[in-house]
Design an enzyme around this catalytic site. Sequence first.
Site, PDB file in Angstrom:
ATOM      1  N   CYS A  51       0.821  -1.220   0.000  1.00 39.83           N
ATOM      2  CA  CYS A  51       0.000   0.000   0.000  1.00 39.83           C
ATOM      3  C   CYS A  51       0.851   1.265   0.000  1.00 39.83           C
ATOM      4  O   CYS A  51       0.388   2.331  -0.400  1.00 39.83           O
ATOM      5  CB  CYS A  51      -0.925   0.011   1.214  1.00 39.83           C
ATOM      6  N   TRP A 444     -23.003  19.341  14.329  1.00 40.74           N
ATOM      7  CA  TRP A 444     -23.543  18.098  13.786  1.00 40.74           C
ATOM      8  C   TRP A 444     -22.523  17.560  12.787  1.00 40.74           C
ATOM      9  O   TRP A 444     -22.308  18.158  11.740  1.00 40.74           O
ATOM     10  CB  TRP A 444     -24.888  18.325  13.086  1.00 40.74           C
TER      11      TRP A 444
END
Length: 461
Positions: A51, A444
């Site tokens: 990776c 939020w």
Amino acid sequence: MSIGGGGQRLVVIGGDAAGMSAASQARRLRGPGELEIVAFERGHFTSFSACGIPYWVGGQVPERERLIARTAEEHRARDIDLRMRTEVTEIDVAGQRVRARDLDSGTESWTSYDKLVIATGARPVRPDLPGADAPGVHGVQTLDDGQALLDTLAGTRGRRAVVVGAGYIGVEMAEALIRRGFEVTVVNRGREPMSTLDPDMGRLVHRAMEGLGITMVNDAEVTELPTGEDGRVRAVATRDAEYPADVVILGIGVRPETALARAAGLPLGAHGGLLTDLAMRVRGQEDIWAGGDCVEVLNLVSGQEQYVPLGTHANKHGQVIGTNAGGGYATFPGVVGTAVSKVCDLEIARTGLREKDARRAGLRFETVTIESTSRAGYYPGAAPMTVKMLAEARTGRLLGVQIVGREGAAKRVDIAAVALTARMTVEEMTALDLGYAPPFSPVWDPVLVAARKAASKVRSG
């Protein structure tokens, strides 16, 4: 068979994440007198991070050795007989032995086993096209591949690069080449880049990549890799156009490397990967385990087998296999399909099901897409992000989340990954007690905004 003193022999095929994690964990549980461990690796390196190769090529990782977690010498120091540059060419299940060839000397020999681990990994998809094997055309799967590409980049006078494929490897290699000062074109067979996303979210990636100076060519089938008089690749040709190239990167994906297993009569799934039980034992076999990029795994959301070649899973598979082969007990229940990537400052994340996955599983669902920011809007550095959420119709069970945005976007997908594993509904997600402060999130969080909108849509539906 058994070794002196009544011990047994564990043979491991493959010396990277799954294989050497299994060998190392088995060694922790059983000493050399109880369990002899022999591992075969056909390459030059062991326990390396595939990776990390795009970031080594791009220069963020300065040297190859940083990507090697444990060398062959370190494994041998722990009483693991690791044989490098040695390729297993046959598995004799009935005789409980494997045949291996020393790639430097050409000599072959048989090694018996009591317990066997198959961790043969994956192979890059290489198209059967004219010019696909020409100098200047590179796949990127191993450290040897990365070194060969760096050598080509260093010796190439021209600065035109074409990446074939726009999945994880494709977009990451596009970034690496931009960092190296190349003009980059990405030729993609799909409607939009990142087929692991729904097309509407892939379109956001498309726009962002073009904003970075990358030329995107979608809906394009490569027909040939034309070569020059010197035999080197000079372009990538599609049915409609030809794109000049001094170097070509193949980022079309990988397939499970299961030729050995197939020849041995071991069970393979619809994607070509080995099939295992929860203990990672090959189905129908008592003393053979398999893990990493050569196996299929259970998707916990859809309930279907899936091929997900990721290093995170490979290391977990290895831990489970090593525990079981070492006399303990462990299981790997499955995955929810979480993955993250980036191209320059654009972050891309997904978990769970796409729309087409949900349809294939026979699920009815609702989708919502919201736009928010990574921090409170008034706080410096607040960056935009788009969140798409899928919820099952009527029940409201979370089915999947996709996120595309700037700094701070991608790792938010972990919230959704935990919610998927816990089989939460979007209504339940709205009450999650997430951390809040203006430098980290709006009051939020964007994932909760998406959950609120999805819950409302499920209720009204």
